[in-house]
Scaffold this motif. Structure first.
Motif, short mmCIF file in Angstrom:
data_model
loop_
_atom_site.label_atom_id
_atom_site.label_comp_id
_atom_site.label_asym_id
_atom_site.label_seq_id
_atom_site.Cartn_x
_atom_site.Cartn_y
_atom_site.Cartn_z
N MET A 132 22.76 31.42 -9.41
CA MET A 132 21.37 31.53 -9.87
C MET A 132 21.09 30.38 -10.82
O MET A 132 21.97 29.91 -11.54
CB MET A 132 21.14 32.85 -10.62
CG MET A 132 21.53 34.07 -9.86
SD MET A 132 20.14 34.68 -8.95
CE MET A 132 20.50 36.41 -8.97
N TYR A 175 19.01 29.26 -14.09
CA TYR A 175 18.36 29.80 -15.28
C TYR A 175 17.55 28.68 -15.92
O TYR A 175 18.11 27.64 -16.29
CB TYR A 175 19.40 30.31 -16.28
CG TYR A 175 20.11 31.57 -15.83
CD1 TYR A 175 19.84 32.79 -16.45
CD2 TYR A 175 21.02 31.55 -14.78
CE1 TYR A 175 20.48 33.95 -16.04
CE2 TYR A 175 21.66 32.71 -14.37
CZ TYR A 175 21.39 33.90 -15.00
OH TYR A 175 22.01 35.05 -14.59
N VAL A 220 13.25 32.21 -16.68
CA VAL A 220 13.18 32.68 -15.29
C VAL A 220 14.56 32.48 -14.67
O VAL A 220 15.29 31.56 -15.04
CB VAL A 220 12.10 31.96 -14.45
CG1 VAL A 220 10.71 32.27 -14.97
CG2 VAL A 220 12.31 30.46 -14.43
N ILE A 265 16.27 32.06 -11.00
CA ILE A 265 15.91 31.71 -9.63
C ILE A 265 17.14 31.82 -8.73
O ILE A 265 18.11 31.09 -8.94
CB ILE A 265 15.34 30.28 -9.58
CG1 ILE A 265 14.15 30.16 -10.54
CG2 ILE A 265 14.95 29.90 -8.15
CD1 ILE A 265 13.80 28.74 -10.90
N ARG A 310 5.48 24.65 -6.31
CA ARG A 310 5.39 25.99 -6.92
C ARG A 310 4.48 26.88 -6.09
O ARG A 310 4.80 28.02 -5.78
CB ARG A 310 4.88 25.86 -8.36
CG ARG A 310 4.77 27.18 -9.09
CD ARG A 310 4.37 26.92 -10.55
NE ARG A 310 4.34 28.15 -11.31
CZ ARG A 310 3.22 28.74 -11.73
NH1 ARG A 310 2.05 28.20 -11.46
NH2 ARG A 310 3.27 29.85 -12.42
N CYS A 359 5.50 30.29 -3.81
CA CYS A 359 4.86 31.60 -3.98
C CYS A 359 4.24 32.09 -2.67
O CYS A 359 4.42 33.25 -2.28
CB CYS A 359 3.78 31.53 -5.07
SG CYS A 359 4.43 31.28 -6.73
N GLU A 373 7.08 32.88 0.01
CA GLU A 373 7.80 34.13 -0.30
C GLU A 373 6.91 35.35 -0.05
O GLU A 373 7.37 36.36 0.46
CB GLU A 373 8.30 34.13 -1.75
CG GLU A 373 9.49 33.23 -1.98
CD GLU A 373 10.71 33.64 -1.17
OE1 GLU A 373 11.05 34.84 -1.10
OE2 GLU A 373 11.36 32.74 -0.59
N LYS A 422 8.17 37.17 -11.19
CA LYS A 422 9.25 36.98 -12.16
C LYS A 422 9.76 35.54 -12.13
O LYS A 422 10.18 35.01 -13.15
CB LYS A 422 10.42 37.93 -11.86
CG LYS A 422 10.15 39.36 -12.18
CD LYS A 422 10.27 39.58 -13.66
CE LYS A 422 10.18 41.06 -13.96
NZ LYS A 422 10.01 41.30 -15.38
N ILE A 423 9.72 34.93 -10.95
CA ILE A 423 10.18 33.55 -10.83
C ILE A 423 9.06 32.56 -11.14
O ILE A 423 9.27 31.56 -11.81
CB ILE A 423 10.75 33.29 -9.40
CG1 ILE A 423 11.99 34.14 -9.19
CG2 ILE A 423 11.05 31.81 -9.19
CD1 ILE A 423 12.52 34.11 -7.78
N SER A 424 7.85 32.87 -10.68
CA SER A 424 6.73 31.93 -10.85
C SER A 424 6.17 31.93 -12.27
O SER A 424 5.53 30.98 -12.68
CB SER A 424 5.62 32.25 -9.86
OG SER A 424 4.97 33.46 -10.21
#
Length: 140
Positions: free
Chosen positions: A9, A11, A21, A23, A93, A97, A100, A112-114
């Motif tokens: 992941m 961070y 976040v 990812i 970005r 979004c 996904e 949570k990621i964006s």
């Protein structure tokens, strides 16, 4: 930085909101980080990233002529250039979004990621065609 990559992941602390976040990285991204960059997540300025993403887009063949219209000094301006020349970190970005969302990832997880704080803002942010919206409704 090596500390940014933990348990497959990434961070990252967002500059704008100061929120962290986490990812998840796809296998292909992990392989690139491990084999080409020795697990080191480099630091780029936004200008450097935008220059590199244009080059990557060009190499990937994302070159359809694309028009963009905007206002400048109160007048409508229309510019045409290859699609890769329009690519920026913001494009990445927004594409993440949208892709996904279309893949069926729950909106709350994408947010949570964006870094989006409201579902209303998130839905304004993603870009889907009427056909994609219809297909998504059909799937549901």
């Amino acid at each position: 930085m090596k500390d940014d990559l933990r348990k497959d992941m990434l961070y990252k602390k967002q500059n704008k909101s100061e929120h962290w976040v986490v990812i998840p990285l796809r296998d292909e991204a992990l392989e690139i980080l491990k084999n080409r960059f020795n697990n080191n997540v480099g630091t780029l300025t936004n200008v450097e990233f935008n220059r590199h993403i244009k080059t990557i887009g060009k190499l990937a063949g994302i070159s359809d002529l694309t028009k963009f219209s905007h206002k400048k000094h109160g007048k409508d301006v229309v510019q045409s250039k290859p699609k890769h020349d329009w690519m920026t970190s913001h494009t990445c970005r927004r594409s993440f979004c949208t892709n996904e969302f279309l893949a069926g990832t729950p909106v709350e997880l994408i947010m949570k990621i964006s870094g989006h704080k409201s579902v209303k803002d998130f839905y304004k942010y993603i870009r889907i065609t009427p056909e994609e919206a219809g297909q998504k409704i059909k799937e549901l």
